[in-house]
Design a protein around this motif. Sequence first.
Motif, PDB file in Angstrom:
ATOM      1  N   ASP A   1       0.803  -1.229   0.000  1.00  0.00           N
ATOM      2  CA  ASP A   1       0.000   0.000   0.000  1.00  0.00           C
ATOM      3  C   ASP A   1       0.836   1.279   0.000  1.00  0.00           C
ATOM      4  N   LYS A   2       2.112   1.187   0.313  1.00  0.00           N
ATOM      5  CA  LYS A   2       2.930   2.409   0.297  1.00  0.00           C
ATOM      6  C   LYS A   2       3.014   2.983  -1.115  1.00  0.00           C
TER       7      LYS A   2
ATOM      8  N   ILE B   1      13.582  10.865 -12.727  1.00  0.00           N
ATOM      9  CA  ILE B   1      12.841  11.430 -11.591  1.00  0.00           C
ATOM     10  C   ILE B   1      11.959  10.353 -10.966  1.00  0.00           C
ATOM     11  N   ALA B   2      11.288   9.564 -11.810  1.00  0.00           N
ATOM     12  CA  ALA B   2      10.435   8.491 -11.290  1.00  0.00           C
ATOM     13  C   ALA B   2      11.259   7.470 -10.509  1.00  0.00           C
ATOM     14  N   VAL B   3      12.416   7.121 -11.031  1.00  0.00           N
ATOM     15  CA  VAL B   3      13.278   6.152 -10.349  1.00  0.00           C
ATOM     16  C   VAL B   3      13.764   6.715  -9.011  1.00  0.00           C
ATOM     17  N   ASP B   4      14.163   7.982  -8.982  1.00  0.00           N
ATOM     18  CA  ASP B   4      14.614   8.611  -7.736  1.00  0.00           C
ATOM     19  C   ASP B   4      13.511   8.604  -6.685  1.00  0.00           C
ATOM     20  N   LEU B   5      12.302   8.962  -7.097  1.00  0.00           N
ATOM     21  CA  LEU B   5      11.172   8.963  -6.157  1.00  0.00           C
ATOM     22  C   LEU B   5      10.910   7.553  -5.638  1.00  0.00           C
ATOM     23  N   PHE B   6      10.937   6.592  -6.517  1.00  0.00           N
ATOM     24  CA  PHE B   6      10.703   5.192  -6.172  1.00  0.00           C
ATOM     25  C   PHE B   6      11.709   4.718  -5.115  1.00  0.00           C
TER      26      PHE B   6
ATOM     27  N   TRP C   1      11.022   6.325  -1.680  1.00  0.00           N
ATOM     28  CA  TRP C   1       9.862   5.785  -0.982  1.00  0.00           C
ATOM     29  C   TRP C   1      10.158   4.466  -0.297  1.00  0.00           C
ATOM     30  N   GLN C   2      11.122   3.742  -0.793  1.00  0.00           N
ATOM     31  CA  GLN C   2      11.478   2.480  -0.142  1.00  0.00           C
ATOM     32  C   GLN C   2      12.055   2.732   1.252  1.00  0.00           C
ATOM     33  N   GLU C   3      12.673   3.879   1.441  1.00  0.00           N
ATOM     34  CA  GLU C   3      13.204   4.261   2.746  1.00  0.00           C
ATOM     35  C   GLU C   3      12.185   5.041   3.567  1.00  0.00           C
TER      36      GLU C   3
END
Length: 385
Positions: free
Chosen positions: A124-125, A234-239, A242-244
């Motif tokens: 859900d994150k 940018i999408a990869v950086d955000l992804f 979010w894992q952290e």
Amino acid sequence: MKKSSTLLFVFLLLLLGACSNENEGEQEDNQNDTEQEEDLEEKDNKENLDPATGLFMEFIKENKDSDRIAFLATWNDEPIAEMNTNLALPLASVVKIIIAIEFASQAEEGKIDPSEKVSMEEVDKYYFANTDGGAHDAWKNTLGNEAGEVSLEQIAQGMMDFSSNANTDYLIERLGLEEVNNRVGELDLNNHDPIYPLTASIAIPERVLEENNLEKDELEAALRDLDDDAYRQIAVDLFEEWQEEPLSEEEKEKAVALLDMPIQKVWSDRLTHATAEDYHKIMTMLNKKEHYSDAFYEELDAIFSLKLENEAIERAAQKGGSTAFVLNQAVYAEDEAGNRLEMILFTNDLNLSELEVAAMQVQALTDKLVNEEDFREKVRELLAE
């Protein structure tokens, strides 16, 4: 003598004028008759359209020379229709087929255990409310008391059966984005863009707005000015962030609030592209059960197959994909006699009425191509004109 000649000349002019007016009248009447005949013929054609598929087939035919549609369908490796097969178009959720292939491959190799249980919070994150047509919630509603923990296989099924974007990005996290993109290379898909996380792309506008201190009316142009590599990064950086530290619900709502129709169009246009030829190659390979082991196909069938009431169909699978401007379909099927169908339909830049027609009739088109020989011939003839 001169007077008589003058009178005769005037009379001839009047006669010619009368004939000319008469001819013009006849030409106008003929033109009107032709237009009426064409209108009647068009009306008859529309009345004779198959009510289940006719409007969509007319759309496909009318756009065969445009860059808005690609269509490739084969029956036992023989073409039914081929249209713009090398035109790269946005995949939308059809891209999830690659992730399903990577999932089955890693399961076969023992890199993941499909029965491993995962906390729903971890999935859900990546969930953004009101951005997936209710897909994620619909999947969760099928789980009953298991909603607290789910298996990796259930997550993969939710990605394929319900098209949950949150499930997709969680699986990208577990499988590895590099490994997913390596699979594109391993399959020799030369016209396939790199894959990047889907839900992370939802937050790209918010990141670009904040980092560049832009006004809202400057955002669309700024997003379009980004080259593809910068946009994906940018999408990869955000992804990875979010894992952290996953986004809060308030931060997700703030990102979603920016997604008006012009920004959604940018988002849709920037989705991973590939060609109908690429995905026909994939679906043919999967339909023939080539390239991979029996263990691979056993796992793939567990997450990517259709349960059909038609007993004449031995096995089948399909994956659709859509945005506010796109409706796609990738299909394979095999009947009990061993006949095989593979079909790829990609579209782009649809208006609302076109999208509604496609949404209403694409499944009937798929079903009739699988089940009806006469219909396959009609499609072959219609799109060959």
